[in-house]
Design a protein around this motif. Structure first.
Motif, short mmCIF file in Angstrom:
data_model
loop_
_atom_site.label_atom_id
_atom_site.label_comp_id
_atom_site.label_asym_id
_atom_site.label_seq_id
_atom_site.Cartn_x
_atom_site.Cartn_y
_atom_site.Cartn_z
N LEU A 152 -39.27 -16.17 -47.57
CA LEU A 152 -38.54 -16.95 -48.57
C LEU A 152 -38.34 -18.39 -48.12
O LEU A 152 -38.49 -19.33 -48.90
CB LEU A 152 -37.19 -16.29 -48.86
N VAL A 153 -38.03 -18.57 -46.83
CA VAL A 153 -37.80 -19.92 -46.30
C VAL A 153 -39.09 -20.73 -46.33
O VAL A 153 -39.12 -21.89 -46.79
CB VAL A 153 -37.23 -19.86 -44.88
N LEU A 154 -40.19 -20.15 -45.83
CA LEU A 154 -41.46 -20.87 -45.81
C LEU A 154 -41.92 -21.22 -47.22
O LEU A 154 -42.42 -22.33 -47.47
CB LEU A 154 -42.52 -20.02 -45.12
N THR A 155 -41.74 -20.27 -48.15
CA THR A 155 -42.13 -20.56 -49.53
C THR A 155 -41.29 -21.69 -50.11
O THR A 155 -41.82 -22.60 -50.78
CB THR A 155 -41.98 -19.30 -50.39
N GLY A 156 -39.98 -21.64 -49.86
CA GLY A 156 -39.10 -22.71 -50.37
C GLY A 156 -39.44 -24.06 -49.81
O GLY A 156 -39.49 -25.06 -50.54
N VAL A 157 -39.69 -24.12 -48.50
CA VAL A 157 -40.04 -25.40 -47.88
C VAL A 157 -41.37 -25.91 -48.40
O VAL A 157 -41.54 -27.09 -48.70
CB VAL A 157 -40.09 -25.22 -46.34
N ALA A 158 -42.36 -24.99 -48.55
CA ALA A 158 -43.68 -25.39 -49.02
C ALA A 158 -43.62 -25.95 -50.44
O ALA A 158 -44.29 -26.94 -50.76
CB ALA A 158 -44.65 -24.22 -48.95
N VAL A 159 -42.84 -25.30 -51.29
CA VAL A 159 -42.73 -25.74 -52.67
C VAL A 159 -42.11 -27.12 -52.75
O VAL A 159 -42.43 -27.94 -53.63
CB VAL A 159 -41.94 -24.71 -53.50
N SER A 160 -41.19 -27.41 -51.83
CA SER A 160 -40.49 -28.69 -51.86
C SER A 160 -41.34 -29.85 -51.31
O SER A 160 -40.97 -31.01 -51.42
CB SER A 160 -39.18 -28.60 -51.07
N ARG A 161 -42.48 -29.50 -50.70
CA ARG A 161 -43.33 -30.52 -50.12
C ARG A 161 -44.53 -30.81 -51.02
O ARG A 161 -44.97 -29.96 -51.79
CB ARG A 161 -43.86 -30.08 -48.76
N ARG A 162 -45.09 -31.97 -50.86
CA ARG A 162 -46.34 -32.30 -51.53
C ARG A 162 -47.50 -31.88 -50.67
O ARG A 162 -47.44 -31.90 -49.46
CB ARG A 162 -46.43 -33.81 -51.80
#
Length: 489
Positions: free
Chosen positions: A478-488
């Motif tokens: 969940l954390v990795l997905t959230g961080v990835a989504v927030s990045r370009r």
């Protein structure tokens, strides 16, 4: 990173083919090859990273679906639609981590990028085991590693999921090297972790104490001759019990039950202090159940043994039976009764038991009981015991697969597993996964397994913290997905 470093053109289909072939042997089946479980995802990841998102995922799912159908055909279960549908759905879920890697790995530095796939893979395996009615019988990478004792010891800390993580982590590490990206530091980290696991497993095995107090346990299944005589009278495959059937069924059931009682006497006279029967070894009408337990109690009292019975109690209405494990003590009393908590989906239609595993203190250690398929659910088997009895009944096509799964429960929880089965492979393993006894129903004229079993188990980290590692992987996903989504990208 440039696209030239990825597999493109016809080469990527070579990787897909290699991954599909290895994937056939990476499933925990009768023909599984342990090393294939480590390698197949390397090839599939090489393909998905060089292919369009939807096309890549579709091809991977088709390859895993083909492997699944082949697996079920070899297991003689293509006729059970709920199992086929469930396994295909699980294949789809277990392919999603490759999709996650394809979408997210570029959004992190090389080290964090390698964690996407193993974290998501463990999360998928764990959520399937917890939510679905299939447990760990299909999907976990770790289940192919039951014979690798040093790696197997990791299950005493993380459960099977730590092994799956280590196996899945190899794929992105190898792809870093193939893509000629910065991989030296990450490779050193992976090699160090793998080294610690192997060294720690070896030390745990070497430091395992020699058991001074052993108890002789005998597992017996009905003889093939008795089962054949029973089938000749009445094989009991009608959808509903009719009153006029009862006299015939009593006569048929008595042949098998008398065979079990007679062979129990033989093993008790030979020195067994505990005798175990397989799942549904005894067949009893509900009207006769109390008298049957009285007879079992008299035998246990006469021979001064603990008698662990697998009994199918045939009921008059719906549900049509109870699938029980009943422990009888040397004083003739019933010490525990356990209803099967996980009926096989699509094959068994009786209600599930409550899943509370009874543990009985005896002079031979703490004895516990589940039934067959229950051993594929780590949460159900997580209890403090010294000897876990698993009366089981398999079929030709899953005999190796199903018996090997019991090895993980022993290491996870630090107890001996005594799995007596009909129509399969009976197996006894100690708290470290070492084999103490084994016999094959299909090659032995009369299946009897005798083992000298430690009376005391051992403590494990997993026994204390449970599935903490798996939950951390869910959180990490969940954390990795959230961080990835927030990045370009």
């Amino acid at each position: 990173m440039t696209t030239q470093l990825l597999a493109t053109g016809w080469r990527k289909y070579g990787w897909l083919t290699a991954g599909a072939v290895l994937g056939m042997f990476a499933l925990h089946s009768e023909w599984s090859i342990p090393v294939a479980g480590w390698l197949f995802a390397i090839c599939l990841m090489r393909f998905t990273r060089g292919t369009g998102v939807l096309a890549g995922f579709g091809c991977v799912f088709l390859s895993s679906a083909a492997a699944t159908i082949t697996f079920l055909a070899a297991a003689n279960r293509l006729d059970a639609w709920p199992i086929l549908a469930g396994c295909l759905a699980m294949s789809l879920i277990l392919d999603l981590p490759l999709l996650a890697d394809r979408l997210l790995f570029r959004r992190f530095n090389p080290f964090l990028g390698t964690l996407v796939f193993p974290v998501c893979r463990v999360a998928a395996e764990f959520l399937i085991a917890v939510v679905s009615p299939f447990g760990t019988i299909f999907g976990p990478l770790a289940t192919t590693q039951s014979s690798s004792l040093p790696v197997l010891q990791l299950a005493s800390v993380t459960g099977i999921y730590g092994i799956s993580f280590l196996m899945a982590w190899l794929a992105p590490i190898a792809n870093l090297a193939l893509e000629r990206r910065s991989f030296r530091t990450v490779t050193v980290v992976y090699a160090a972790v793998l080294g610690v696991v192997l060294l720690g497993g070896g030390v745990r095995l070497a430091a395992a104490p020699t058991a001074d107090n052993l108890v002789r346990v005998a597992g017996i299944s009905p003889s093939k001759a008795a089962k054949e005589r029973q089938r000749q009278i009445d094989n009991f495959h009608t959808p509903e019990l009719r009153p006029e059937q009862k006299p015939v069924l009593r006569k048929a059931f008595a042949i098998v039950n008398d065979d079990l009682f007679a062979r129990t006497r033989v093993e008790a006279d030979a020195g067994a202090k505990i005798v175990a029967w397989p799942e549904a070894g005894a067949l009893v009408l509900h009207d006769d159940y109390a008298d049957f337990l009285t007879k079992a109690g008299q035998l246990a009292s006469e021979k001064h043994i603990y008698l662990d019975t697998g009994i199918a109690v045939v009921l008059d209405g719906q549900p049509d039976l109870r699938d029980l494990a009943v422990l009888v003590g040397p004083d003739g009393r019933v010490l525990s009764t356990f209803d099967k908590a996980h009926p096989v989906p699509g094959l068994e239609n009786f209600p599930a038991g409550d899943g509370i595993v009874p543990v009985t203190a005896t002079p031979y250690g703490r004895l516990a009981n589940v039934v067959c398929y229950d051993a594929d659910f780590p949460g159900t088997l997580r209890t403090r015991a010294d000897i876990m009895f698993v009366p089981a009944n398999d079929w030709n096509g899953i005999e190796h697969t199903h018996s090997e799964n019991a090895v993980f429960r022993a290491v996870e929880n630090g107890y001996t597993v005594f799995r007596q089965t009909s129509n399969g492979i009976a197996i006894t393993v100690d708290p470290y996964g070492g084999q103490l006894g084994r016999t094959n129903y299909f090659s032995a004229p009369q299946q009897t397994m005798v083992a000298y079993v430690p009376m005391t188990g051992t403590w494990t980290v997993y026994g204390i913290v449970g599935d903490l590692f798996a939950w951390l992987c869910v959180a990490g996903m969940l954390v990795l997905t959230g961080v990835a989504v927030s990045r370009r990208v």
